[in-house]
Design a protein around this motif. Sequence first.
Motif, PDB file in Angstrom:
ATOM      1  N   ASP A 468      -2.844  12.234  49.641  1.00  0.00           N
ATOM      2  CA  ASP A 468      -2.004  11.445  48.737  1.00  0.00           C
ATOM      3  C   ASP A 468      -2.868  10.879  47.607  1.00  0.00           C
ATOM      4  O   ASP A 468      -4.097  10.951  47.641  1.00  0.00           O
ATOM      5  CB  ASP A 468      -1.349  10.287  49.505  1.00  0.00           C
ATOM      6  CG  ASP A 468      -0.336  10.796  50.518  1.00  0.00           C
ATOM      7  OD1 ASP A 468       0.388  11.756  50.171  1.00  0.00           O
ATOM      8  OD2 ASP A 468      -0.281  10.236  51.638  1.00  0.00           O
ATOM      9  N   GLY A 469      -2.183  10.299  46.597  1.00  0.00           N
ATOM     10  CA  GLY A 469      -2.957   9.536  45.625  1.00  0.00           C
ATOM     11  C   GLY A 469      -2.640   9.806  44.166  1.00  0.00           C
ATOM     12  O   GLY A 469      -2.779   8.910  43.334  1.00  0.00           O
ATOM     13  N   LEU A 470      -2.224  10.999  43.789  1.00  0.00           N
ATOM     14  CA  LEU A 470      -1.988  11.256  42.365  1.00  0.00           C
ATOM     15  C   LEU A 470      -0.747  10.488  41.925  1.00  0.00           C
ATOM     16  O   LEU A 470       0.326  10.613  42.519  1.00  0.00           O
ATOM     17  CB  LEU A 470      -1.803  12.748  42.101  1.00  0.00           C
ATOM     18  CG  LEU A 470      -1.656  13.134  40.624  1.00  0.00           C
ATOM     19  CD1 LEU A 470      -2.925  12.788  39.856  1.00  0.00           C
ATOM     20  CD2 LEU A 470      -1.341  14.619  40.486  1.00  0.00           C
ATOM     21  N   HIS A 471      -0.904   9.705  40.848  1.00  0.00           N
ATOM     22  CA  HIS A 471       0.191   8.860  40.371  1.00  0.00           C
ATOM     23  C   HIS A 471       0.466   9.169  38.905  1.00  0.00           C
ATOM     24  O   HIS A 471      -0.442   9.216  38.075  1.00  0.00           O
ATOM     25  CB  HIS A 471      -0.163   7.374  40.524  1.00  0.00           C
ATOM     26  CG  HIS A 471       0.866   6.463  39.902  1.00  0.00           C
ATOM     27  ND1 HIS A 471       2.115   6.280  40.456  1.00  0.00           N
ATOM     28  CD2 HIS A 471       0.822   5.705  38.782  1.00  0.00           C
ATOM     29  CE1 HIS A 471       2.805   5.439  39.701  1.00  0.00           C
ATOM     30  NE2 HIS A 471       2.037   5.077  38.670  1.00  0.00           N
ATOM     31  N   PHE A 472       1.720   9.345  38.565  1.00  0.00           N
ATOM     32  CA  PHE A 472       2.155   9.565  37.185  1.00  0.00           C
ATOM     33  C   PHE A 472       2.908   8.329  36.733  1.00  0.00           C
ATOM     34  O   PHE A 472       3.916   7.942  37.315  1.00  0.00           O
ATOM     35  CB  PHE A 472       3.059  10.798  37.105  1.00  0.00           C
ATOM     36  CG  PHE A 472       3.553  11.066  35.710  1.00  0.00           C
ATOM     37  CD1 PHE A 472       2.700  11.540  34.734  1.00  0.00           C
ATOM     38  CD2 PHE A 472       4.883  10.837  35.374  1.00  0.00           C
ATOM     39  CE1 PHE A 472       3.155  11.785  33.450  1.00  0.00           C
ATOM     40  CE2 PHE A 472       5.350  11.081  34.098  1.00  0.00           C
ATOM     41  CZ  PHE A 472       4.467  11.555  33.127  1.00  0.00           C
ATOM     42  N   GLY A 473       2.391   7.654  35.676  1.00  0.00           N
ATOM     43  CA  GLY A 473       2.973   6.407  35.216  1.00  0.00           C
ATOM     44  C   GLY A 473       3.978   6.596  34.110  1.00  0.00           C
ATOM     45  O   GLY A 473       4.068   7.652  33.475  1.00  0.00           O
ATOM     46  N   ALA A 474       4.732   5.519  33.849  1.00  0.00           N
ATOM     47  CA  ALA A 474       5.749   5.570  32.798  1.00  0.00           C
ATOM     48  C   ALA A 474       5.127   5.718  31.416  1.00  0.00           C
ATOM     49  O   ALA A 474       5.810   6.077  30.457  1.00  0.00           O
ATOM     50  CB  ALA A 474       6.603   4.298  32.843  1.00  0.00           C
ATOM     51  N   ASP A 475       3.819   5.430  31.286  1.00  0.00           N
ATOM     52  CA  ASP A 475       3.150   5.590  30.003  1.00  0.00           C
ATOM     53  C   ASP A 475       2.693   7.019  29.760  1.00  0.00           C
ATOM     54  O   ASP A 475       2.092   7.324  28.722  1.00  0.00           O
ATOM     55  CB  ASP A 475       1.952   4.638  29.897  1.00  0.00           C
ATOM     56  CG  ASP A 475       0.953   4.843  31.036  1.00  0.00           C
ATOM     57  OD1 ASP A 475       1.197   5.715  31.894  1.00  0.00           O
ATOM     58  OD2 ASP A 475      -0.065   4.125  31.054  1.00  0.00           O
ATOM     59  N   GLY A 476       2.939   7.942  30.743  1.00  0.00           N
ATOM     60  CA  GLY A 476       2.565   9.338  30.567  1.00  0.00           C
ATOM     61  C   GLY A 476       1.176   9.671  31.050  1.00  0.00           C
ATOM     62  O   GLY A 476       0.709  10.801  30.846  1.00  0.00           O
ATOM     63  N   ASN A 477       0.486   8.737  31.692  1.00  0.00           N
ATOM     64  CA  ASN A 477      -0.878   8.973  32.152  1.00  0.00           C
ATOM     65  C   ASN A 477      -0.910   9.232  33.661  1.00  0.00           C
ATOM     66  O   ASN A 477      -0.141   8.661  34.428  1.00  0.00           O
ATOM     67  CB  ASN A 477      -1.774   7.772  31.820  1.00  0.00           C
ATOM     68  CG  ASN A 477      -2.094   7.703  30.347  1.00  0.00           C
ATOM     69  OD1 ASN A 477      -2.515   8.692  29.759  1.00  0.00           O
ATOM     70  ND2 ASN A 477      -1.876   6.536  29.748  1.00  0.00           N
ATOM     71  N   LEU A 478      -1.842  10.097  34.044  1.00  0.00           N
ATOM     72  CA  LEU A 478      -2.083  10.415  35.453  1.00  0.00           C
ATOM     73  C   LEU A 478      -3.297   9.640  35.938  1.00  0.00           C
ATOM     74  O   LEU A 478      -4.339   9.593  35.261  1.00  0.00           O
ATOM     75  CB  LEU A 478      -2.331  11.915  35.621  1.00  0.00           C
ATOM     76  CG  LEU A 478      -1.114  12.825  35.392  1.00  0.00           C
ATOM     77  CD1 LEU A 478      -1.572  14.268  35.240  1.00  0.00           C
ATOM     78  CD2 LEU A 478      -0.118  12.704  36.538  1.00  0.00           C
TER      79      LEU A 478
END
Length: 582
Positions: A468-478
């Motif tokens: 687990d761990g990969l996060h996609f934020g609302a700002d478009g950054n991983l």
Amino acid sequence: MIRRIRLSHWRAYETLNLELSRPVTFFVAPNGVGKTSLVEAVRWGLLGTPPARRLGQAVRVGHESATVCLDLVLADTEVQLTRSVKRSGAARFAAEANGTAIDEEAYTELLRRAWGADPGLLDALVFGVGAKGEATGFPIKDHLADVFGITPMLQAAKAINTRRSELAVKIKTLRDDLSGTDEAIASLTETVSRLDTEVSGIADQRQAAEALAHRLEPAATLAQAWSDYRQNARAFDEQVRRLVARMAGSIDLGDQDPRAAIANSERAASSELESSLAATSAAEVRAARAASAAEVLASATDQCPTCLRPLTPAEREAAASAHGGVDHAAHAEIEQRVRDTAQARERLIAITGFRDALNALHTPTEPVGDDPGAEAVTELAEARRRLSDLAERHGDAAARLGAAKSELVRLRQAARDQSTLIAAAREDMVMEVSEKTIHKLADRYLTDYVEPIAHEVGRRWKLVFGTDGLHFGADGNLTIPHGDATLTVGDLSGGERSTALLVTRLLLAGSVARASTVCFDEPLEHLDPRRRAAVAQTLVSAVQAGTVGQILITTYEERLARRLASAAPDVVELTYAATDSA
């Protein structure tokens, strides 16, 4: 979707005619043969990126221009577009939509409506440009803001931020001067009042001194006139004395006034000159007569030239002797008279010179009025000295008063500025809260929409890497957590970074936008065999699941591509690079 790709004189390709008949196309070639050149051609043809002026080197050696032709289906519109570029960078664009010619602006608008995003976002999603290497963000925030009507909120936040920047400058300026305290203003107000009184007092003294000097001035002027008169009179008497001393050898002054003595002497000298001139003339007449008679008697005549009577020789000799004596005496007198005349003329000239010199001396005129005495001049000088001292004191006091008033104005402005500072600080606090609230609200809307995408990104990451761990934020950054730190995708290994971006692009292309085609250039590099197969299967599955409609993949993994094509022949197509084929 892209139906056909045709290249002419583009980099490694003399010609290329590639028909895309399956949803997934693996374009297989060894490294260095032209896989990336194909993707660059599709990118330029589809989006016009990068600008043509940077593509002069894309023209194949030995040719003057290169051409990229694409056959597309955008929604229900069939498009044929052609872009060509010369070595100089000059480019041409031509396109038809359902058989009707359209310009580049109309084509771009058609692409934007069909694929649901602006070219900048499509560039990142379809080709991954700007999402490789250290750059890991996707420019989706503005896009989603437009989709969900959040743009006005973000614009309001931007306006607030601009106003806060202005306030920050204003606050910094106002904080530079905090000297306008009540104590400082009260103290300086007292100083201004004291100086004002001092200036007024000196002004009154100065006015009185001016009045006194004005009253003393007539008497001092008369006293100075008397002093000047006496000095001029002494000078006149001295000049007259010297002139009289010079006249002493020529004029007998006696007890006479010099002017009267000169007049009498001038008359006497003039008379003497006239008498001498008359006597000289008479002697000259006698000499002329004697000479004439002697001349007659000397001639052979027997008569007297005067009475015409006969003359004896003895009488003629006696008469000639007499006339000769008269002539001699007359000439002697003439010489004496000439000398006397010269002396008389010189004396007259000298006396006339004395008269002119005396006339040139002007007798001083006595002032009108009694002499006030030298004290009047002294009193006026003292009054003027005091007036000058008061003027200097008045100027100094007025300057100090002006400086104090200016400083008082500055302190009062500083006091007003402090009030303004407090108001600005309060406004800044309110705006800061407002800006944060707007951003939180906008981020909440975006997060609610992005959260399913983020969940799917994390799930597919785990399928490939088992963690687990990969996060996609609302700002478009991983991002990915690592201990106490948060890493960006740029901090990951090449394989991890490539996989994270690939998964995210697939999901965004079909959710944030409606891009039906996605291109991947060497997506299987930097992966071990197991993960390579998993990623390749993910790409095929994305089409099978309807995430995207078409994927173009360049790779050197022929065996893997062939295996996938055998497993899903209706979905996967395998084609080979042939840079010198027609």
